[in-house]
Design a protein around this motif. Structure first.
Motif, PDB file in Angstrom:
ATOM      1  N   TRP A 273      49.090  69.335  72.184  1.00 25.67           N
ATOM      2  CA  TRP A 273      49.036  69.030  70.850  1.00 25.67           C
ATOM      3  C   TRP A 273      48.289  70.023  69.950  1.00 25.67           C
ATOM      4  N   SER A 274      48.043  71.310  70.589  1.00 19.63           N
ATOM      5  CA  SER A 274      47.220  72.146  69.785  1.00 19.63           C
ATOM      6  C   SER A 274      48.197  73.278  69.093  1.00 19.63           C
ATOM      7  N   ASN A 336      43.412  62.793  70.599  1.00 17.48           N
ATOM      8  CA  ASN A 336      43.654  63.154  69.022  1.00 17.48           C
ATOM      9  C   ASN A 336      42.852  62.095  68.221  1.00 17.48           C
ATOM     10  N   ALA A 374      46.136  67.438  60.374  1.00 18.02           N
ATOM     11  CA  ALA A 374      45.890  67.944  61.635  1.00 18.02           C
ATOM     12  C   ALA A 374      46.944  68.800  62.511  1.00 18.02           C
ATOM     13  N   THR A 375      48.114  68.425  62.139  1.00 17.76           N
ATOM     14  CA  THR A 375      49.107  69.312  62.759  1.00 17.76           C
ATOM     15  C   THR A 375      49.434  70.671  62.169  1.00 17.76           C
ATOM     16  N   ALA A 381      42.401  70.385  69.882  1.00 21.49           N
ATOM     17  CA  ALA A 381      43.210  69.327  70.290  1.00 21.49           C
ATOM     18  C   ALA A 381      43.566  69.452  71.925  1.00 21.49           C
TER      19      ALA A 381
END
Length: 492
Positions: A273-274, A336, A374-375, A381
């Motif tokens: 997810w990073s 997350n 956040a994305t 992450a």
């Protein structure tokens, strides 16, 4: 743990603990999952939700401290072997009688948390007990791959996010006919009901047709779409006024079919997810998930965790699956939420499955806006990398087992006990080896050897492409192979 506000997370965790405790109503929590440490991200965190730690876990793999529930019954304990291939799904028969006897000894009806509310779990729960899982008939209808186009159109998902496909019910046509009808040389053939990449065949040439034709019908056949695969965790909660609230976690980068770690075609090698996504694409995924959640509520009263799988193309994301259940990504994706100051959505799922209101989450608009922020990337992450045994092996007697390790060069050294990805800042060389067998356990080819987990701002991502390890991922794999006495380079 790195997070928005320790005090805010602590307050919400305590709030979530009280609501889950009320929902359990004095009944022991029994978790039913291949991993006997299901939910560890919630209860083994530095800011835990204590009520989420099961009184008993039933599964296949041995737990480890500090991830262990209060008690566990694991099939692996009795055999000294970790099963490979489809045998990993047959563990229940080995412990069913022991599990039933232990649950009866509680003297109180249990709450059994499972992926689905299947009949044998209802029988195990007994009179007064409860099964916290999605109804099987709801799962069957929503996950029907042959119906996904109809579902997405009924939910008014934009056409640009729907993959063109055809459904065949009696038999598969010839490859030539399917290519002409679909308009693509490379095809994806899927059974209507399958999970985890099982029931999916990539058809590139006539030699693949035998495997495709062996799948049970009906079949969904679509064009192969180039791009990054992605998983998104979604939570639906009744709003108390006849509607539904839909919370959408950030989409992952999911590597598929990474042969180096023993993962076959169409199967996931893990999620990260990073890495950033375009915010416009993330907003599209959130809007689509919200529309699907509202449709599923109207049609099926879908409550709890579910997810959508997408493929990210240069033109944006397209949806290739809807999964009405917890998923393999559920555990680590919970990090997350913690990094954003919330307990994992899995705690809300369990509370809602027991028909108790969840009040510690903000409005979906607030939560989903934070997801978009956040994305953009650049913030810590989680990630996880799956590793399977590529040949038969027995874990060495001095193998320390699951825990926190430090990666120095191509060598892993024990750093201490651990169970939470956020305890392993991989940008500084630390990694959590999770779900590993105990020393002396035998693993046949295909057995799940471990997952490598941690948090990163992107530098320690294990993936470089949709089906490729990064240089860091290759170094990590070699170090794990050496640690588990798997001859380096074998079956690569």
């Amino acid at each position: 743990m790195v997070h928005e506000s320790t005090s805010r997370l602590a307050d919400r965790a305590q709030w979530a603990h009280h609501e889950l405790t009320s929902a359990l109503a004095g009944r022991p929590l029994v978790d039913f999952d291949r991993h006997t440490t299901g939910g560890r991200v919630a209860y083994a965190a530095s800011v835990p939700v204590a009520a989420a730690r099961p009184a008993l876990s039933l599964g296949c793999y041995s737990p480890w401290q500090p991830a262990a529930p209060a008690e566990a019954i694991a099939a692996e304990h009795g055999t000294g072997e970790r099963p490979g291939g489809e045998r990993k799904h047959t563990w229940w028969a080995a412990i069913a009688d022991q599990a039933a006897a232990r649950i009866e000894s509680f003297g109180r009806p249990p709450v059994i948390a499972g992926w689905y509310a299947v009949p044998y779990l209802h029988a195990l729960a007994g009179p007064g007990g409860a099964v916290a899982g999605l109804p099987v008939n709801v799962r069957s209808q929503i996950e029907d791959k042959s119906a996904i186009g109809r579902i997405l159109r009924s939910a008014q998902v934009p056409t640009r996010m729907i993959i063109g496909a055809r459904t065949y019910r009696d038999r598969l046509p010839s490859l030539t006919d399917m290519r002409n009808q679909i308009g693509s040389r490379r095809l994806v053939v899927q059974s209507a009901h399958s999970a985890g990449g099982r029931g999916t065949v990539f058809v590139n040439d006539p030699s693949d047709m035998h495997e495709a034709a062996a799948l049970p019908g009906p079949w969904r056949v679509s064009a192969f779409v180039e791009g990054w695969s992605s998983n998104t965790t979604v939570l639906s909660l009744p709003d108390g006024h006849g509607g539904v609230r839909v919370y959408v976690d950030r989409p992952s980068h999911k590597a598929i079919g990474v042969e180096a770690v023993g993962i076959g075609p169409a199967k996931s090698a893990g999620n990260d997810w990073s890495q950033p996504w375009p915010t416009t694409g993330v907003a599209d995924v959130i809007e689509a998930a919200t529309r699907i959640g509202q449709w599923a509520w109207r049609e099926h009263r879908l409550t709890g965790l579910w997810g959508i799988d997408t493929i990210w193309t240069p033109a944006g994301p397209v949806i290739n699956e809807i999964n009405a259940r917890k998923q393999g990504t559920t555990e680590v994706s919970g990090v997350n939420q913690q990094l954003s100051g919330f307990p994992p959505l899995a705690v809300a799922h369990l509370t809602a499955m027991l028909h108790h209101p969840v009040t510690w989450l903000p409005s979906p608009e607030h939560f989903n806006t934070a997801t978009i922020t956040a994305t953009a990337g650049g913030v810590p992450a989680p990630y996880y990398l799956k590793i399977r045994a590529r040949q038969a092996l027995t874990l060495p007697d001095d193998f320390p087992g699951s825990g926190i390790y430090r990666l120095t060069g191509s060598r892993l050294t024990w750093d201490g006990p651990g169970a939470h990805p956020a305890d392993a800042d991989s940008d500084t060389g630390r990694v959590l080896i999770a779900n590993a067998p105990q020393a002396g356990t035998t693993c046949p080819p295909g057995a799940e050897l471990a997952t490598a987990e941690g948090i990163t701002t992107g530098a320690a991502s294990p993936f470089a492409g949709p089906a490729d390890l990064s240089p860091h991922g290759r170094t990590l794999l070699a170090a794990i192979d050496s640690l588990t006495n798997h001859p380096e380079g074998t079956n690569r």
